[in-house]
Design a protein around this motif. Structure first.
Motif, PDB file in Angstrom:
ATOM      1  N   PRO A   1       0.652  -0.931   0.100  1.00  0.00           N
ATOM      2  CA  PRO A   1       0.215   0.173   0.156  1.00  0.00           C
ATOM      3  C   PRO A   1       0.940   1.182   0.079  1.00  0.00           C
ATOM      4  CG  PRO A   1      -0.991  -1.584   1.557  1.00  0.00           C
ATOM      5  CD  PRO A   1       0.176  -2.012   0.992  1.00  0.00           C
ATOM      6  N   SER A   2       2.101   1.287   0.404  1.00  0.00           N
ATOM      7  CA  SER A   2       2.963   2.444   0.462  1.00  0.00           C
ATOM      8  C   SER A   2       3.942   2.872  -1.348  1.00  0.00           C
ATOM      9  CB  SER A   2       3.789   2.281   1.584  1.00  0.00           C
ATOM     10  OG  SER A   2       5.235   1.325   0.915  1.00  0.00           O
ATOM     11  N   GLY A   3       3.194   1.779  -1.579  1.00  0.00           N
ATOM     12  CA  GLY A   3       4.056   2.000  -3.657  1.00  0.00           C
ATOM     13  C   GLY A   3       5.072   1.685  -3.237  1.00  0.00           C
ATOM     14  N   VAL A   4       5.687   0.250  -2.725  1.00  0.00           N
ATOM     15  CA  VAL A   4       7.130  -0.371  -2.466  1.00  0.00           C
ATOM     16  C   VAL A   4       6.502  -1.499  -3.586  1.00  0.00           C
ATOM     17  CG1 VAL A   4       8.996  -1.744  -1.757  1.00  0.00           C
ATOM     18  CG2 VAL A   4       7.668  -0.030  -0.597  1.00  0.00           C
ATOM     19  N   CYS A   5       6.891  -1.755  -4.491  1.00  0.00           N
ATOM     20  CA  CYS A   5       7.290  -3.463  -5.351  1.00  0.00           C
ATOM     21  C   CYS A   5       8.120  -3.777  -5.650  1.00  0.00           C
ATOM     22  CB  CYS A   5       6.386  -2.695  -6.543  1.00  0.00           C
ATOM     23  SG  CYS A   5       5.460  -0.984  -6.847  1.00  0.00           S
ATOM     24  N   TYR A   6       8.069  -5.290  -6.571  1.00  0.00           N
ATOM     25  CA  TYR A   6       8.549  -6.328  -6.316  1.00  0.00           C
ATOM     26  C   TYR A   6       8.130  -7.458  -8.125  1.00  0.00           C
ATOM     27  CZ  TYR A   6       6.695 -10.144  -4.128  1.00  0.00           C
ATOM     28  OH  TYR A   6       6.566 -11.149  -3.676  1.00  0.00           O
TER      29      TYR A   6
END
Length: 312
Positions: free
Chosen positions: A120-125
């Motif tokens: 939800p904080s926008g950190v992706c992989y």
């Protein structure tokens, strides 16, 4: 892996309360078809969301592999069984087992060889667990649940990942997420797509994974009541599969088809956008019973039981 559940025969009301809120828990004295369908749908979806999140967390770490314990479960619980497989002579049972939403989640993204997800904080992989390099495309979109608008947040048309398994690429879309004054986590969901390059050999399909990502728990989503319609083809295809076309007037989340016919769907428990036709296939197990498919198929979505407003 064994998710942190109690005994598999335990009820899933605790998961329903967490994901959908205590106010939607059924009254112990309530009866009727609608109440029963609501119990089953929310139980299976809560189970699927919980295990999906568990797997995505593990795949974000340096995990060597995952083993799924207890593939089969014949009753709706908060356990980890993803296939309903009981006595084949009992009405409603499917030879080979009826896929629950969790099993479709496995196929869509959770256990896909190449998949992407975001917090939800926008950190992706994005992760490549193939035993070969991956060349393709990564696309992350935001879908407005109220308006049905789709906007691109991240696009890599020439994604290259080295030979897996376990190769990961981390990135952030925090600065691209809509601002809080425009919308909140309750009015958007993200969709992460990974596709093989047209120049790369395709084993089955160009689409490797499609992941619907919640930015808030379902209990906090702003959902309009969707009117999802489906049409089953009059005749099967040459391979005996049957096309099913779906339409909706507003965004429909976790659209789920159920039938007494022996078989499974090519996809299920997915998002349908207004103004577009989504086509899936029914894949029979053995001999196709088209009459049973046409007579018994029904559709549900999350707004069937959790809508915050009407579609009008």
């Amino acid at each position: 892996f064994l998710p942190p559940f109690p005994r598999p025969q335990d009820p899933c009301d605790n998961l329903i309360e967490v994901y959908f809120g205590p106010e939607v828990l059924w009254n112990a004295n309530a009866t009727g078809e609608h109440v029963f369908k609501k119990q089953l749908y929310l139980c299976m979806l809560a189970q699927a969301l919980h295990i999906k999140g568990n797997i995505e967390t593990r795949r974000a770490a340096n995990t060597f592999g995952l083993l799924i314990w207890q593939l089969n479960e014949i009753w709706p619980t908060g356990g980890w069984g993803s296939v309903e497989y009981g006595n084949k002579d009992a009405r409603g049972q499917v030879i080979g087992g009826r896929w629950k939403p969790l099993h479709y989640f496995y196929r869509q993204s959770a256990l896909a060889d190449v998949m992407a997800t975001c917090s939800p904080s926008g950190v992706c992989y994005v992760k490549n667990d193939l035993s070969a390099e991956f060349n393709g495309e990564l696309l992350i979109e935001a879908v407005n649940l109220e308006k049905g608008e789709v906007r691109t947040l991240h696009h890599e048309p020439n994604l290259h990942m080295a030979v897996g398994p376990g190769v990961s690429k981390w990135f952030t879309i925090k600065e691209k997420l809509p601002q809080e004054e425009e919308i909140g986590a309750s009015t958007y969901v993200l969709i992460a797509h990974t596709r093989r390059s047209e120049k790369a050999p395709s084993q089955r399909t160009a689409v490797v994974s499609t992941n619907t990502i919640l930015l808030a728990t379902p209990r906090n989503l702003q959902l309009r009541r969707a009117n999802v319609q489906f049409q089953i083809a009059e005749r099967p295809n040459a391979d005996q599969t049957v096309d099913i076309r779906l339409k909706t007037d507003v965004v429909a989340l976790y659209v789920t088809l159920t039938t007494l016919a022996e078989g499974r769907f090519s996809d299920n428990c997915f998002l349908v956008l207004p103004g577009k036709t989504t086509t899936i296939k029914f894949i029979p197990f053995g001999r196709l019973d088209l009459k049973a498919l046409r007579d018994s198929t029904r559709v549900e979505d999350l707004s069937s039981y959790l809508a915050t407003s009407s579609s009008s």
